[in-house]
Write an enzyme that holds these catalytic residues in place. Structure first.
Site, PDB file in Angstrom:
ATOM      1  N   VAL A 180      10.956  -4.486   3.854  1.00 54.70           N
ATOM      2  CA  VAL A 180      10.538  -4.613   5.256  1.00 54.70           C
ATOM      3  C   VAL A 180      10.749  -3.284   5.982  1.00 54.70           C
ATOM      4  O   VAL A 180      11.731  -2.573   5.724  1.00 54.70           O
ATOM      5  CB  VAL A 180      11.344  -5.740   5.942  1.00 54.70           C
ATOM      6  CG1 VAL A 180      10.980  -5.854   7.413  1.00 54.70           C
ATOM      7  CG2 VAL A 180      11.108  -7.069   5.225  1.00 54.70           C
TER       8      VAL A 180
ATOM      9  N   ASP B 151      -3.506  -1.275   9.755  1.00 53.56           N
ATOM     10  CA  ASP B 151      -3.498  -1.176   8.294  1.00 53.56           C
ATOM     11  C   ASP B 151      -4.145  -2.396   7.641  1.00 53.56           C
ATOM     12  O   ASP B 151      -4.435  -2.382   6.440  1.00 53.56           O
ATOM     13  CB  ASP B 151      -2.068  -1.050   7.752  1.00 53.56           C
ATOM     14  CG  ASP B 151      -1.536   0.374   7.827  1.00 53.56           C
ATOM     15  OD1 ASP B 151      -2.341   1.305   8.014  1.00 53.56           O
ATOM     16  OD2 ASP B 151      -0.312   0.553   7.697  1.00 53.56           O
TER      17      ASP B 151
ATOM     18  N   LEU C  32       5.274   0.623   3.682  1.00 55.78           N
ATOM     19  CA  LEU C  32       4.492   0.121   2.553  1.00 55.78           C
ATOM     20  C   LEU C  32       3.481  -0.952   2.964  1.00 55.78           C
ATOM     21  O   LEU C  32       2.845  -1.559   2.099  1.00 55.78           O
ATOM     22  CB  LEU C  32       5.437  -0.443   1.476  1.00 55.78           C
ATOM     23  CG  LEU C  32       6.395   0.581   0.857  1.00 55.78           C
ATOM     24  CD1 LEU C  32       7.416  -0.124  -0.034  1.00 55.78           C
ATOM     25  CD2 LEU C  32       5.637   1.638   0.067  1.00 55.78           C
TER      26      LEU C  32
ATOM     27  N   LYS D  24       0.855  -1.189   0.000  1.00 61.09           N
ATOM     28  CA  LYS D  24       0.000   0.000   0.000  1.00 61.09           C
ATOM     29  C   LYS D  24       0.890   1.237   0.000  1.00 61.09           C
ATOM     30  O   LYS D  24       2.045   1.211   0.444  1.00 61.09           O
ATOM     31  CB  LYS D  24      -0.944   0.019   1.207  1.00 61.09           C
ATOM     32  CG  LYS D  24      -0.279   0.074   2.590  1.00 61.09           C
ATOM     33  CD  LYS D  24       0.106   1.464   3.057  1.00 61.09           C
ATOM     34  CE  LYS D  24       0.785   1.456   4.426  1.00 61.09           C
ATOM     35  NZ  LYS D  24       1.345   2.775   4.792  1.00 61.09           N
TER      36      LYS D  24
ATOM     37  N   GLY E  43       3.836  -6.127   6.114  1.00 56.28           N
ATOM     38  CA  GLY E  43       3.391  -7.054   7.158  1.00 56.28           C
ATOM     39  C   GLY E  43       1.881  -7.082   7.284  1.00 56.28           C
ATOM     40  O   GLY E  43       1.274  -8.142   7.489  1.00 56.28           O
ATOM     41  N   SER E  44       1.250  -5.925   7.142  1.00 54.39           N
ATOM     42  CA  SER E  44      -0.212  -5.853   7.216  1.00 54.39           C
ATOM     43  C   SER E  44      -0.855  -6.561   6.031  1.00 54.39           C
ATOM     44  O   SER E  44      -1.858  -7.263   6.171  1.00 54.39           O
ATOM     45  CB  SER E  44      -0.670  -4.392   7.251  1.00 54.39           C
ATOM     46  OG  SER E  44      -0.264  -3.771   8.460  1.00 54.39           O
ATOM     47  N   SER E  45      -0.280  -6.375   4.845  1.00 54.73           N
ATOM     48  CA  SER E  45      -0.832  -7.029   3.661  1.00 54.73           C
ATOM     49  C   SER E  45      -0.653  -8.542   3.737  1.00 54.73           C
ATOM     50  O   SER E  45      -1.535  -9.303   3.316  1.00 54.73           O
ATOM     51  CB  SER E  45      -0.183  -6.477   2.398  1.00 54.73           C
ATOM     52  OG  SER E  45      -0.923  -6.840   1.256  1.00 54.73           O
TER      53      SER E  45
ATOM     54  N   ALA F 248       9.229  -0.409   5.817  1.00 57.22           N
ATOM     55  CA  ALA F 248       9.433   0.601   4.777  1.00 57.22           C
ATOM     56  C   ALA F 248       8.287   1.589   4.645  1.00 57.22           C
ATOM     57  O   ALA F 248       8.343   2.494   3.815  1.00 57.22           O
ATOM     58  CB  ALA F 248       9.651  -0.098   3.435  1.00 57.22           C
TER      59      ALA F 248
END
Length: 285
Positions: free
Chosen positions: A95, A136, A99, A10, A102-104, A97
């Protein structure tokens, strides 16, 4: 049986920290979108109750500290299914970052385990299960360009997707802890981007207006700690990006370009400066 799920990264086009709540967390207002840089997760069932995670990344834990592990545990506790899971994670998203990697991954795990064990879980129930793991995750489960509010758990998809454009991602060799950033910021000292104007520009499909309203309240704080963030942003604009902004709590900086040739020039100009440089597309949803 084998289930495969993609976990797109994301980006934050806008991130405003409104105020600190009584519970110690911060009230947020954000515009988020998904891009075609994605991790790949493969799920296979195992007969015992174990959770086994294998990954090509040496930076990630594979025990309870991992969001994938936590997501499976939450589903086992809630749905009481028998058996465990073997998860293979092909990590492509940088990692720590900003972006949402981890949530995705956790969002993909909720979808994957639901399919693997045919739980027929309600989508809203899964989102509620995800919130204690990471705020997230509800956006990553939805995946559509959205206004995201509260702690990040209230996701309102926009009437239009982000106008198709090229995104250049540059991550410097530093890692940023989101909880640490939020523990240190003073809301009164932050800038506040116009999230409403950004939302309207997207819904009106006005790319030029959109580029005028990118903004991130956390950018000043992270840039002060890691000056390379501001330097990357300046170089992106210097080399022809239409707009640039830090994503999440950083340190990744994103640049928008309406032409591939321009995105290529920005990326190539920064490859000698940072190793992790990507050109990606926004997902049309």
């Amino acid at each position: 049986m084998e289930i495969i799920e993609k976990a797109p990264a994301k980006i934050n086009l806008g991130l405003d920290v409104l105020y600190k709540r009584d519970d110690g967390y911060h009230e947020l207002e954000m515009i988020m979108a998904s891009i075609d840089l994605a991790d790949r997760l493969t799920f296979t069932p195992i007969k015992d109750e174990k959770i086994i995670i294998e990954t090509n990344s040496g930076f990630l834990p594979t025990d309870r500290k991992n969001n994938i592990f936590q997501a499976i545990e939450a589903m086992k506790k809630h749905y009481q299914f028998k058996g465990g899971a073997h998860v293979t994670l092909q990590k492509n998203i940088p990692v720590a970052a900003g972006l949402g990697g981890g949530s995705s991954d956790a969002a993909a795990t909720f979808r994957g385990i639901n399919r693997l064990y045919n739980l027929q879980a309600d989508f809203e129930d899964l989102k509620q299960l995800s919130i204690p793991i990471g705020t997230d995750i509800p956006f990553c489960m939805e995946g559509k360009t959205a206004l995201v509010t509260g702690l990040g758990e209230i996701v309102t998809p926009l009437s239009q997707a982000l106008p198709q454009c090229w995104v250049v991602l540059v991550k410097p060799r530093v890692s940023v802890s989101t909880p640490r950033v939020f523990s240190k910021i003073d809301v009164d000292e932050l800038g506040h981007p116009n999230i409403t104007a950004l939302k309207n520009a997207i819904e009106n499909q006005d790319y030029n207006e959109l580029t005028q309203h990118l903004g991130n309240s956390l950018e000043t704080y992270t840039s002060a700690k890691f000056p390379v963030v501001q330097l990357i942003k300046e170089k992106m604009l210097q080399f022809g990006a239409d707009a640039a902004v830090m994503s999440g709590s950083g340190p990744t900086v994103i640049a928008l370009c309406d032409k591939h040739s321009r995105a290529l020039h920005v990326a190539n100009s920064l490859k000698g400066f940072c190793q992790e440089v990507y050109i990606v597309r926004t997902l049309n949803k």
